[in-house]
Write a protein that holds these residues in place. Structure first.
Motif, PDB file in Angstrom:
ATOM      1  N   GLU A 123       0.832  -1.200   0.000  1.00  0.00           N
ATOM      2  CA  GLU A 123       0.000   0.000   0.000  1.00  0.00           C
ATOM      3  C   GLU A 123       0.860   1.242   0.000  1.00  0.00           C
ATOM      4  O   GLU A 123       2.052   1.206   0.388  1.00  0.00           O
ATOM      5  CB  GLU A 123      -0.940   0.016   1.207  1.00  0.00           C
ATOM      6  CG  GLU A 123      -0.260   0.203   2.530  1.00  0.00           C
ATOM      7  CD  GLU A 123      -1.236   0.265   3.709  1.00  0.00           C
ATOM      8  OE1 GLU A 123      -2.363  -0.224   3.558  1.00  0.00           O
ATOM      9  OE2 GLU A 123      -0.845   0.808   4.766  1.00  0.00           O
ATOM     10  N   VAL A 124       0.233   2.328  -0.442  1.00  0.00           N
ATOM     11  CA  VAL A 124       0.872   3.651  -0.433  1.00  0.00           C
ATOM     12  C   VAL A 124      -0.070   4.593   0.297  1.00  0.00           C
ATOM     13  O   VAL A 124      -1.242   4.704  -0.073  1.00  0.00           O
ATOM     14  CB  VAL A 124       1.154   4.146  -1.864  1.00  0.00           C
ATOM     15  CG1 VAL A 124       1.763   5.551  -1.822  1.00  0.00           C
ATOM     16  CG2 VAL A 124       2.081   3.185  -2.602  1.00  0.00           C
ATOM     17  N   GLU A 125       0.473   5.290   1.316  1.00  0.00           N
ATOM     18  CA  GLU A 125      -0.347   6.202   2.119  1.00  0.00           C
ATOM     19  C   GLU A 125       0.282   7.582   2.118  1.00  0.00           C
ATOM     20  O   GLU A 125       1.512   7.721   2.221  1.00  0.00           O
ATOM     21  CB  GLU A 125      -0.447   5.673   3.559  1.00  0.00           C
ATOM     22  CG  GLU A 125      -1.298   6.551   4.472  1.00  0.00           C
ATOM     23  CD  GLU A 125      -1.333   6.029   5.898  1.00  0.00           C
ATOM     24  OE1 GLU A 125      -2.219   6.443   6.653  1.00  0.00           O
ATOM     25  OE2 GLU A 125      -0.456   5.211   6.248  1.00  0.00           O
ATOM     26  N   ASP A 126      -0.551   8.613   1.982  1.00  0.00           N
ATOM     27  CA  ASP A 126      -0.053   9.997   2.028  1.00  0.00           C
ATOM     28  C   ASP A 126      -1.013  10.833   2.843  1.00  0.00           C
ATOM     29  O   ASP A 126      -2.100  10.386   3.211  1.00  0.00           O
ATOM     30  CB  ASP A 126       0.100  10.555   0.604  1.00  0.00           C
ATOM     31  CG  ASP A 126      -1.227  10.637  -0.140  1.00  0.00           C
ATOM     32  OD1 ASP A 126      -2.125  11.375   0.311  1.00  0.00           O
ATOM     33  OD2 ASP A 126      -1.375   9.953  -1.182  1.00  0.00           O
ATOM     34  N   ASP A 127      -0.612  12.059   3.130  1.00  0.00           N
ATOM     35  CA  ASP A 127      -1.482  12.983   3.867  1.00  0.00           C
ATOM     36  C   ASP A 127      -1.858  14.173   3.000  1.00  0.00           C
ATOM     37  O   ASP A 127      -1.982  15.307   3.489  1.00  0.00           O
ATOM     38  CB  ASP A 127      -0.821  13.434   5.175  1.00  0.00           C
ATOM     39  CG  ASP A 127       0.505  14.142   4.931  1.00  0.00           C
ATOM     40  OD1 ASP A 127       0.945  14.194   3.768  1.00  0.00           O
ATOM     41  OD2 ASP A 127       1.100  14.644   5.908  1.00  0.00           O
ATOM     42  N   GLY A 128      -2.045  13.899   1.700  1.00  0.00           N
ATOM     43  CA  GLY A 128      -2.436  14.940   0.763  1.00  0.00           C
ATOM     44  C   GLY A 128      -3.928  15.239   0.825  1.00  0.00           C
ATOM     45  O   GLY A 128      -4.600  14.941   1.818  1.00  0.00           O
ATOM     46  N   PRO A 129      -4.492  15.771  -0.260  1.00  0.00           N
ATOM     47  CA  PRO A 129      -5.913  16.152  -0.259  1.00  0.00           C
ATOM     48  C   PRO A 129      -6.864  14.966  -0.235  1.00  0.00           C
ATOM     49  O   PRO A 129      -8.034  15.109   0.117  1.00  0.00           O
ATOM     50  CB  PRO A 129      -6.058  16.957  -1.554  1.00  0.00           C
ATOM     51  CG  PRO A 129      -4.961  16.454  -2.433  1.00  0.00           C
ATOM     52  CD  PRO A 129      -3.822  16.127  -1.525  1.00  0.00           C
ATOM     53  N   GLY A 130      -6.396  13.792  -0.627  1.00  0.00           N
ATOM     54  CA  GLY A 130      -7.262  12.613  -0.626  1.00  0.00           C
ATOM     55  C   GLY A 130      -8.292  12.640  -1.754  1.00  0.00           C
ATOM     56  O   GLY A 130      -8.317  13.554  -2.586  1.00  0.00           O
ATOM     57  N   ILE A 131      -9.146  11.635  -1.756  1.00  0.00           N
ATOM     58  CA  ILE A 131     -10.200  11.512  -2.771  1.00  0.00           C
ATOM     59  C   ILE A 131     -11.505  11.206  -2.049  1.00  0.00           C
ATOM     60  O   ILE A 131     -11.568  10.271  -1.245  1.00  0.00           O
ATOM     61  CB  ILE A 131      -9.882  10.391  -3.785  1.00  0.00           C
ATOM     62  CG1 ILE A 131      -8.566  10.684  -4.515  1.00  0.00           C
ATOM     63  CG2 ILE A 131     -11.014  10.236  -4.804  1.00  0.00           C
ATOM     64  CD1 ILE A 131      -8.135   9.565  -5.459  1.00  0.00           C
ATOM     65  N   ALA A 132     -12.534  11.981  -2.336  1.00  0.00           N
ATOM     66  CA  ALA A 132     -13.837  11.758  -1.706  1.00  0.00           C
ATOM     67  C   ALA A 132     -14.385  10.385  -2.095  1.00  0.00           C
ATOM     68  O   ALA A 132     -14.108   9.862  -3.171  1.00  0.00           O
ATOM     69  CB  ALA A 132     -14.816  12.852  -2.124  1.00  0.00           C
ATOM     70  N   ALA A 133     -15.187   9.801  -1.189  1.00  0.00           N
ATOM     71  CA  ALA A 133     -15.692   8.442  -1.403  1.00  0.00           C
ATOM     72  C   ALA A 133     -16.513   8.334  -2.687  1.00  0.00           C
ATOM     73  O   ALA A 133     -16.439   7.318  -3.404  1.00  0.00           O
ATOM     74  CB  ALA A 133     -16.533   8.009  -0.207  1.00  0.00           C
ATOM     75  N   HIS A 134     -17.279   9.376  -3.008  1.00  0.00           N
ATOM     76  CA  HIS A 134     -18.121   9.302  -4.207  1.00  0.00           C
ATOM     77  C   HIS A 134     -17.324   9.412  -5.497  1.00  0.00           C
ATOM     78  O   HIS A 134     -17.857   9.213  -6.594  1.00  0.00           O
ATOM     79  CB  HIS A 134     -19.192  10.395  -4.172  1.00  0.00           C
ATOM     80  CG  HIS A 134     -18.643  11.796  -4.268  1.00  0.00           C
ATOM     81  ND1 HIS A 134     -18.189  12.495  -3.173  1.00  0.00           N
ATOM     82  CD2 HIS A 134     -18.457  12.599  -5.348  1.00  0.00           C
ATOM     83  CE1 HIS A 134     -17.764  13.689  -3.556  1.00  0.00           C
ATOM     84  NE2 HIS A 134     -17.917  13.779  -4.862  1.00  0.00           N
ATOM     85  N   GLU A 135     -16.007   9.734  -5.369  1.00  0.00           N
ATOM     86  CA  GLU A 135     -15.157   9.836  -6.547  1.00  0.00           C
ATOM     87  C   GLU A 135     -14.305   8.591  -6.754  1.00  0.00           C
ATOM     88  O   GLU A 135     -13.560   8.498  -7.735  1.00  0.00           O
ATOM     89  CB  GLU A 135     -14.228  11.066  -6.428  1.00  0.00           C
ATOM     90  CG  GLU A 135     -14.939  12.402  -6.453  1.00  0.00           C
ATOM     91  CD  GLU A 135     -15.299  12.831  -7.871  1.00  0.00           C
ATOM     92  OE1 GLU A 135     -14.990  12.076  -8.803  1.00  0.00           O
ATOM     93  OE2 GLU A 135     -15.876  13.916  -8.036  1.00  0.00           O
ATOM     94  N   HIS A 136     -14.406   7.605  -5.843  1.00  0.00           N
ATOM     95  CA  HIS A 136     -13.515   6.442  -5.914  1.00  0.00           C
ATOM     96  C   HIS A 136     -13.679   5.672  -7.222  1.00  0.00           C
ATOM     97  O   HIS A 136     -12.690   5.179  -7.781  1.00  0.00           O
ATOM     98  CB  HIS A 136     -13.762   5.516  -4.722  1.00  0.00           C
ATOM     99  CG  HIS A 136     -13.206   6.051  -3.444  1.00  0.00           C
ATOM    100  ND1 HIS A 136     -13.404   5.436  -2.215  1.00  0.00           N
ATOM    101  CD2 HIS A 136     -12.458   7.158  -3.187  1.00  0.00           C
ATOM    102  CE1 HIS A 136     -12.798   6.142  -1.268  1.00  0.00           C
ATOM    103  NE2 HIS A 136     -12.228   7.188  -1.834  1.00  0.00           N
ATOM    104  N   GLU A 137     -14.908   5.542  -7.705  1.00  0.00           N
ATOM    105  CA  GLU A 137     -15.124   4.812  -8.953  1.00  0.00           C
ATOM    106  C   GLU A 137     -14.680   5.622 -10.164  1.00  0.00           C
ATOM    107  O   GLU A 137     -14.096   5.077 -11.106  1.00  0.00           O
ATOM    108  CB  GLU A 137     -16.600   4.435  -9.086  1.00  0.00           C
ATOM    109  CG  GLU A 137     -17.085   3.395  -8.082  1.00  0.00           C
ATOM    110  CD  GLU A 137     -16.437   2.045  -8.308  1.00  0.00           C
ATOM    111  OE1 GLU A 137     -16.104   1.748  -9.476  1.00  0.00           O
ATOM    112  OE2 GLU A 137     -16.251   1.302  -7.331  1.00  0.00           O
TER     113      GLU A 137
END
Length: 497
Positions: A426-440
């Motif tokens: 896995e790769v983990e960061d503390d950036g802006p992330g991705i909202a759950a509704h955008e995962h697909e």
């Protein structure tokens, strides 16, 4: 070209089961109709026999009336010898009955089921069975009716006749009426055998229909279980003749779509490959210009030109990265279609090598680039898994802000519900992330989350997703440490020995 998606299989399953139901209903309905016709025929036969019985009684009534003979002693009555051809007499007050052979035969054939009676014009009993009802016909025409005595239903004919003793009423009763036994006969001889036959036939028909449709169900399963990107021809072995044209048409369609997809994939791969060499040369020249203009300052024109060179350098880097990503995507598509054999891959080694590749890029943004790895091995394509991890790390470095943190991990874990072992990275960061509704949506090619800072082509996660699909595993999205950033994990079946 977007992946070729086959129609959802639920409608196919409904069609197959609907066809099976229709066949079963039609066959079982036919059996039911045959049973119904059998019952009707049996009823018609019983009605015909009952009509014949009525006609027999109708013929015997005049013979019974002719059997009445007046005696000379009307007070006491006596036995008179029967003339030749007649049986012995049945005596009564002032009369005797010399039964004709047909009447005698009728009365003797069914003991306990036949009876006769003689009554005067007012209905008073003279001879015969006393349980016969008093029926006073209004005319000299015979009258039929049914009655029950001792649990037996009798068919009775009554007729008013003239005799030497005056007007009399004679009756004949037959308890062998087939209509009273019709229901029992139907139950024992028709319904029960037909129900048994129906049950056996239903079981045999169900088994036969299921066996007959088995190739069609196997075909449905073959289509349902294949990958959406698997366009290989369907097997025509054991395919019924009625379905074979459909399978052949599908195979022709698969062949055309596969050829088109392969041509497009080859074009993208060739174009990306041909672009890499000139782009590499162009990037080297631009990097040199940018290095040369880095120390220039003071003159406005020189500063403007240095800024233009830096912009050209960034554009060249993006174009070169795009060509590399298109080539990687094409290679991932080819593996998905050709199903090349997999080999043992050391995930911990992949993670360690990735640190050395991106250490300088992370240092320029003062990113804390960490490594937390445990031994983990799986079966896969090493060069594709390296490309997957490279795109995940590249995305993390690109979108993590200055002074952020990135951690690359690998290891093994026990499956909670069994004894299987999973390998993961896995790769983990503390950036802006991705909202759950955008995962697909971020898994789609060339899609970027609106408002995302930084420069990119929208291919990194799409490439990682395609490589994960080639290994039949998903990308798992989660938030990073303290609910910030993004963590992307890929889990495989572990190789422990």
């Amino acid at each position: 070209m977007p992946p070729v998606m086959l129609p959802h299989i639920e409608s196919s399953r409904g069609m197959i089961w609907g066809l099976q139901r229709r066949l079963l209903v039609m066959l079982l309905f036919t059996l039911s109709a045959i049973g119904t016709v059998s019952v009707l025929v049996h009823y018609q036969t019983a009605s015909t026999a009952a009509l014949q019985q009525d006609q027999r009684l109708l013929k015997l009534v005049p013979m019974l009336a002719d059997s009445i003979i007046v005696t000379s002693n009307k007070s006491a009555g006596f036995m008179e010898q029967a003339p030749p051809g007649l049986n012995e007499t049945v005596e009564g007050p002032g009369m005797a009955m010399l039964l004709a052979p047909p009447v005698e035969e009728f009365l003797s054939d069914g003991p306990g089921l036949t009876a006769f009676g003689v009554f005067d014009a007012r209905g008073s009993h003279i001879l015969g069975e006393r349980w016969l009802p008093t029926v006073l016909p209004a005319t000299r025409e015979p009258e039929f009716f049914s009655m029950t005595e001792g649990g037996t239903t009798y068919r009775v004919v009554a007729q008013r006749v003239a005799s030497d003793m005056g007007e009399l009423i004679v009756m004949l009763a037959d308890g062998s009426d087939v209509r009273q036994h019709w229901l029992g006969n139907v139950l024992l001889r028709v319904l029960l055998p037909n129900l048994l036959l129906f049950a056996v036939a239903a079981a045999v028909v169900t088994w036969g229909v299921a066996r007959t449709l088995r190739p069609l169900i196997d075909l449905k399963d073959a289509v349902e279980n294949r990958s959406p990107r698997d366009l290989s021809a369907l097997s025509t072995a054991n395919i019924p003749g009625e379905v074979l044209p459909l399978v052949e048409s599908l195979n022709r369609l698969f062949k055309l779509v596969n050829a088109q997809t392969e041509a497009q994939r080859r074009f993208v791969a060739d174009a990306a490959h041909q672009l890499r060499t000139p782009l590499a040369g162009l990037q080297a020249q631009v990097e040199a210009w940018a290095q040369a203009t880095r120390g220039m300052s003071g003159d406005h024109h020189i500063s403007l030109r240095a800024d233009q060179v830096r912009r050209l350098r960034d554009a060249t880097r993006r174009t070169s990265q795009l060509a590399s990503q298109l080539l990687a995507l094409s290679r991932a598509d080819a593996v998905s279609a050709d199903a090349q054999p997999m080999h043992r891959v050391d995930l911990m080694e992949l993670c360690e090598n990735m640190i050395s590749l991106y250490l300088d890029a992370a240092g320029r943004k003062q990113i804390d680039f960490g490594l937390e790895v445990q031994p983990a091995q799986t079966l896969g394509h090493a060069w594709l898994l390296r490309e997957l991890l490279l795109n995940l790390v590249d995305n993390a470095v690109k979108y993590t802000p200055v002074g952020g943190r990135i951690t690359v991990r690998s290891g093994e874990e026990q499956v909670p519900s069994g004894s299987a072992v999973r390998a993961w990275m896995e790769v983990e960061d503390d950036g802006p992330g991705i909202a759950a509704h955008e995962h697909e949506r971020v898994l789609q090619r060339f899609y970027r989350v609106p408002g995302t800072a930084g420069e990119g082509n929208g291919l990194g996660l799409a490439i990682a997703h395609q490589i994960a699909r080639a290994h039949r595993v998903p990308l798992q999205f989660d938030t990073g440490v303290q609910g910030r950033g993004l963590r992307v994990r890929v889990t495989f079946e572990a190789v422990t020995h």
